[in-house]
Enzyme design. Structure first.
Site, short mmCIF file in Angstrom:
data_model
loop_
_atom_site.label_atom_id
_atom_site.label_comp_id
_atom_site.label_asym_id
_atom_site.label_seq_id
_atom_site.Cartn_x
_atom_site.Cartn_y
_atom_site.Cartn_z
N SER A 140 0.86 -1.19 0.00
CA SER A 140 0.00 0.00 0.00
C SER A 140 0.89 1.23 0.00
O SER A 140 2.00 1.22 0.56
CB SER A 140 -0.88 0.01 1.26
OG SER A 140 -1.53 1.26 1.39
N TYR A 153 -1.58 -0.91 10.90
CA TYR A 153 -1.78 -1.30 9.49
C TYR A 153 -0.62 -0.79 8.64
O TYR A 153 -0.05 -1.54 7.82
CB TYR A 153 -3.11 -0.73 9.00
CG TYR A 153 -3.39 -0.95 7.52
CD1 TYR A 153 -3.87 -2.18 7.06
CD2 TYR A 153 -3.16 0.06 6.58
CE1 TYR A 153 -4.12 -2.38 5.70
CE2 TYR A 153 -3.41 -0.14 5.23
CZ TYR A 153 -3.89 -1.36 4.79
OH TYR A 153 -4.13 -1.57 3.45
P1 NAD Z 1 -11.40 -6.22 0.97
O1 NAD Z 1 -11.67 -6.23 2.44
O2 NAD Z 1 -12.41 -5.61 0.09
O3 NAD Z 1 -11.07 -7.70 0.47
C1 NAD Z 1 -10.11 -8.47 1.17
C2 NAD Z 1 -10.31 -9.94 0.91
O4 NAD Z 1 -9.35 -10.64 1.73
C3 NAD Z 1 -11.70 -10.46 1.31
O5 NAD Z 1 -12.20 -11.30 0.32
C4 NAD Z 1 -11.43 -11.22 2.61
O6 NAD Z 1 -12.35 -12.27 2.83
C5 NAD Z 1 -10.01 -11.72 2.37
N1 NAD Z 1 -9.33 -12.07 3.62
C6 NAD Z 1 -9.28 -11.35 4.77
N2 NAD Z 1 -8.61 -12.04 5.70
C7 NAD Z 1 -8.22 -13.21 5.13
C8 NAD Z 1 -7.53 -14.35 5.62
N3 NAD Z 1 -7.10 -14.43 6.88
N4 NAD Z 1 -7.29 -15.38 4.75
C9 NAD Z 1 -7.75 -15.32 3.47
N5 NAD Z 1 -8.43 -14.27 2.98
C10 NAD Z 1 -8.67 -13.24 3.80
O7 NAD Z 1 -10.00 -5.47 0.80
P2 NAD Z 1 -9.34 -4.76 -0.49
O8 NAD Z 1 -9.55 -3.32 -0.36
O9 NAD Z 1 -9.71 -5.48 -1.72
O10 NAD Z 1 -7.81 -5.02 -0.13
C11 NAD Z 1 -7.02 -6.01 -0.78
C12 NAD Z 1 -5.56 -5.72 -0.45
O11 NAD Z 1 -5.23 -4.41 -0.93
C13 NAD Z 1 -5.26 -5.70 1.05
O12 NAD Z 1 -3.98 -6.26 1.28
C14 NAD Z 1 -5.26 -4.22 1.38
O13 NAD Z 1 -4.48 -3.95 2.52
C15 NAD Z 1 -4.67 -3.65 0.12
N6 NAD Z 1 -4.96 -2.23 -0.14
C16 NAD Z 1 -6.24 -1.79 -0.29
C17 NAD Z 1 -6.46 -0.44 -0.56
C18 NAD Z 1 -7.85 0.13 -0.75
O14 NAD Z 1 -8.00 1.36 -0.81
N7 NAD Z 1 -8.88 -0.69 -0.89
C19 NAD Z 1 -5.39 0.44 -0.66
C20 NAD Z 1 -4.10 -0.05 -0.52
C21 NAD Z 1 -3.89 -1.39 -0.26
#
Ligand code: NAD
Length: 252
Positions: A140, A153
């Site tokens: 991120s 985080y």
């Molecule tokens: P989200 O919450 O929409 O989706 C996350 C997915 O991970 C879900 O399907 C959830 O069930 C799964 N998950 C959670 N814990 C788990 C576990 N222990 N084992 C297996 N699966 C698990 O999140 P997102 O926004 O799609 O984020 C995806 C990645 O991108 C993450 O690593 C997040 O930190 C990163 N990220 C997101 C953003 C944003 O703005 N959305 C920005 C930067 C980084």
């Protein structure tokens, strides 16, 4: 049939929704067979069915070594090989300063966002070595530039960035490339939860649009296109790269 990932078997964690699901969709579109590993059973099954044939869902908690080991067996039973691994699963906790973060929250964040990469690397290493398959980590921008009220985080993502560079060095002689993508904001269930918890949700939406100089806060497809490139042979001389896919959010 064609595509940047034609014939490859790609494992992507946390792909039942959000960025991971968009990545799984892009890998499938580029010709890959995709294994979605996710802790969310119903959504994972729906995601695999929606993406299409040659996509499987494997129920897996990436924070558990035993669960990742079992998931690897399930993937091999269907596909027989692994050509790429995308460590995408991640969680965030509600906004709060570090001194209000309790030990349980801290440990859970590190188990899911960071220690999970230890388990997937341990269990998929031999398979990736056999195919010279790349690894991609979803970090991120906050791991590079910080974010208020999310210290734990932010620390997981900063550590994941360092881990990516170390893994790139460790596995280069095996032909395994290791890179990370750094989104800023992306509209997913995770970001929607964060926006809903802010005092003025409408202000937050316009703030998230403003911080991306290239345009509004994106959907996951823009991240997925960059991810597909990094997993493809077009990126065959790229390793240890920490790639902002952020619309320039860090420049302002
Ligand atoms: P989200 O919450 O929409 O989706 C996350 C997915 O991970 C879900 O399907 C959830 O069930 C799964 N998950 C959670 N814990 C788990 C576990 N222990 N084992 C297996 N699966 C698990 O999140 P997102 O926004 O799609 O984020 C995806 C990645 O991108 C993450 O690593 C997040 O930190 C990163 N990220 C997101 C953003 C944003 O703005 N959305 C920005 C930067 C980084």
């Amino acid at each position: 049939m064609s595509g940047k990932l034609f014939g490859k078997c790609v494992v992507v964690t946390g792909a039942a929704q959000g960025i991971g699901m968009e990545c799984a969709r892009a890998y499938h579109r580029e010709g890959a067979r995709v294994a979605i590993l996710d802790v969310s059973l119903e959504q994972g099954e729906q995601a695999a069915a929606a993406i299409g044939p040659e996509t499987i869902f494997v129920h897996c908690d990436v924070a558990s070594a035993a669960s990742v080991e079992a998931a690897r067996s399930a993937v091999l039973a269907v596909f027989g090989r692994v050509d790429a691994l995308h460590n995408n699963a991640g969680i965030a906790t509600p906004s709060k300063p570090l001194h209000e973060t309790d030990e349980e929250e801290w440990d859970k964040l590190f188990q899911v966002n960071l220690k999970s990469v230890l388990w997937t690397t341990k269990h998929f290493y031999k398979d990736l070595k056999a195919t010279k398959g790349p690894i991609l980590n979803t970090a991120s921008m906050v791991g590079l530039i910080g974010q208020p009220n999310h210290a734990a985080y932010v620390a997981t993502k900063g550590a994941l960035i360092s881990l990516t560079k170390a893994m790139a060095l460790d596995y280069a002689t095996d032909g395994i490339r290791v890179n990370a993508i750094c989104p800023a904001g992306v509209w997913t269930p995770m970001l929607r939860r964060w926006a809903a918890e802010q005092e003025n949700e409408a202000d937050i939406t316009s703030y998230l649009d403003r911080i991306h100089p290239l345009g509004n806060c994106p959907e996951g497809d823009v991240i997925a296109d960059a991810a597909a490139f990094l997993l493809s042979d077009s990126a065959r001389f790229i390793t240890g790269c920490i790639l902002p896919v952020s619309g320039g959010a860090e420049l302002g």
